[in-house]
Every structure is written in structure tokens, then in C-alpha cells.
Scaffold this active site. Sequence first.
Site: not given
Length: 308
Positions: A245, A161, A163, A124
Amino acid sequence: MAVALFTHPACLDHDPGPWHPECADRLRVALGALEAPEFDLLRAAAPRASLEQLRRVHRAEYVDAVIAIRPAGERVALDADTMMSAGSAEAALRAAGAAAAAVDAMEEGWAAAAFVAVRPPGHHAEPDRAMGFCLFNNAAVAALHARARWGLRRVAVVDFDVHHGNGTQAIFADDPDLFYGSSHQQPGYPGTGHAHERGIAGNIINVPLAPGTDGPAFRRAWEQRILPALVDFGPELLIVSAGFDAHKADPLAELRVETADFAWLTRELVGVARRCCGGRIVSVLEGGYDLPALAASVGAHVRELAEE
């Protein structure tokens, strides 16, 4: 040859707070899973990333500001989710340095693959902003290090991931010789990663997955969209942002992926690396917040990286 494992005790000293899901126990259980007798790993201590390595990815003033934050008492909040403690700057330097050193291991030829077990995660982190638990973009640091030190031109990062790696996309989107492919939950944090976001030359492939998406649909997304585009791109080095995740047990999202699906995808990625870039593959730990699921998934992932 065995898989190289890059980590450092300093990565345990990043302390975003007792309530925070990105806790040191994540790294402890990941490393604990790799203590099993079946894993014959080449263990290496992560060096600190150099300012030069970091500044290829992040603006100099941002790098300097993050490194200077070493609070003696209260944590410093960089955003609502991203905290720094006294040990955070050192942990972030070791995490980014580990990713770059893993590239060196591939190019020097002393490991079959590399797994970078570090925290804080990185995907991120944007050129001038910390975000989503991330300080420096470890995968992007590795990619641009591969260019600067080893003269590689075409480098790919793929990201499973849950996200979207908005930071990696922002760093890669305007360079046709950098590829970023991601599956991720949408709607979901951080709200980026729509299918129409394609980069300057179709070098960005986003496959949003609806909440509740299960393992077979996850596999189809990779099999039909991301893997063919990755092969067409023809990377000289493959870097994996390995977040676990998307697992059905994870508390921070709503996908229904299972440990076996991560093993399957790792096998596929190893196959692409062998086909395109002499097997050179570096995997960097990102998310994963259910501790038993994270331990099982890391074990399955590294097991596949080690398959001859």
C-alpha cells in the site's frame, strides 16, 4: 527449488463488510497474478494455527475471545476498522497457521522461499488487541514458532507496508534477539513508528517517510538505514511483512512507490537472506488496497523471491 505458496480458501470468507477496503478480492487478485505460467510454485494449504502458537504472541484470554467470535448474523466490531464475520476466526487461524507452516518449509528445506497469501493481515495486532484490520500477528507468530520448534534465536521481521506495524514492534521491542525494521508513512495510521523508537537494544529501526515520498527516496531509506542494520543484526531467519500500500496508486496513503521499487527491495532482501541465513526468507502478505497495483506488485515480489 521453487517458492512455496501458502494459502487457504477460508481466508476468502473473512467479510468485514461491503464498504471495507480489506476485501476478499485482494486475495483473489494476488492469487490470480500468481497463476501466470511463469510461476512454478509449490502450493500448500495453510493449516490452522494451534493455541500454543498463538499464545506465544498473544495473551491467552485474547486468543480465546477472538476464536469464539463467530457471529451468525451481524458482524462484530473489535474497533472502528476491524470487523469479524462468521468466517473471520477460521480465516485468522489459517493466516497465522500459514505463516508458521512457511517457517517449517524453510527449515525442512523443501522450498527456496515462501510467500504466504492470506488475509486478514497481521502487523497491527498487539498482544491483547485487534487493530487496523488485523486479528492475529501472523509475522510474529511465525517468528516465535521458529524459535520454539526449530531453536532459532535471532529472527528478523522487516516491513515495507505503508502503515507502521505497531503490533510487531510491541511484541519485539523488549527482546534483543528479535529485530523489526520498518519504513512507513508518517504522519499516518497508526501514529507509531517514530525514529527514536529503538527497542531495548537498538533492535527496532523505524524510518518514517513523509507523504509524497517517491521510489528513489524509499530505496535510499532501505539502502542507508534498514538493510545495513539488518545485516549487522545477523538473523537466522528473515520474515517480510509484505504490504504493497505504499504504491502510488493505493487509496489509503500518500507515498509514491512503484512496482519496480518493490521488486528492487525484494532482491535486496533475498540477498541479505542468502548472506545471513542460508537464504531462508518467508514473506507474509499485509496491506495493498488498489487491486491492479496489488496484483502487479505481488507478481513482481514473488518473481524476485524465485530468482536463483
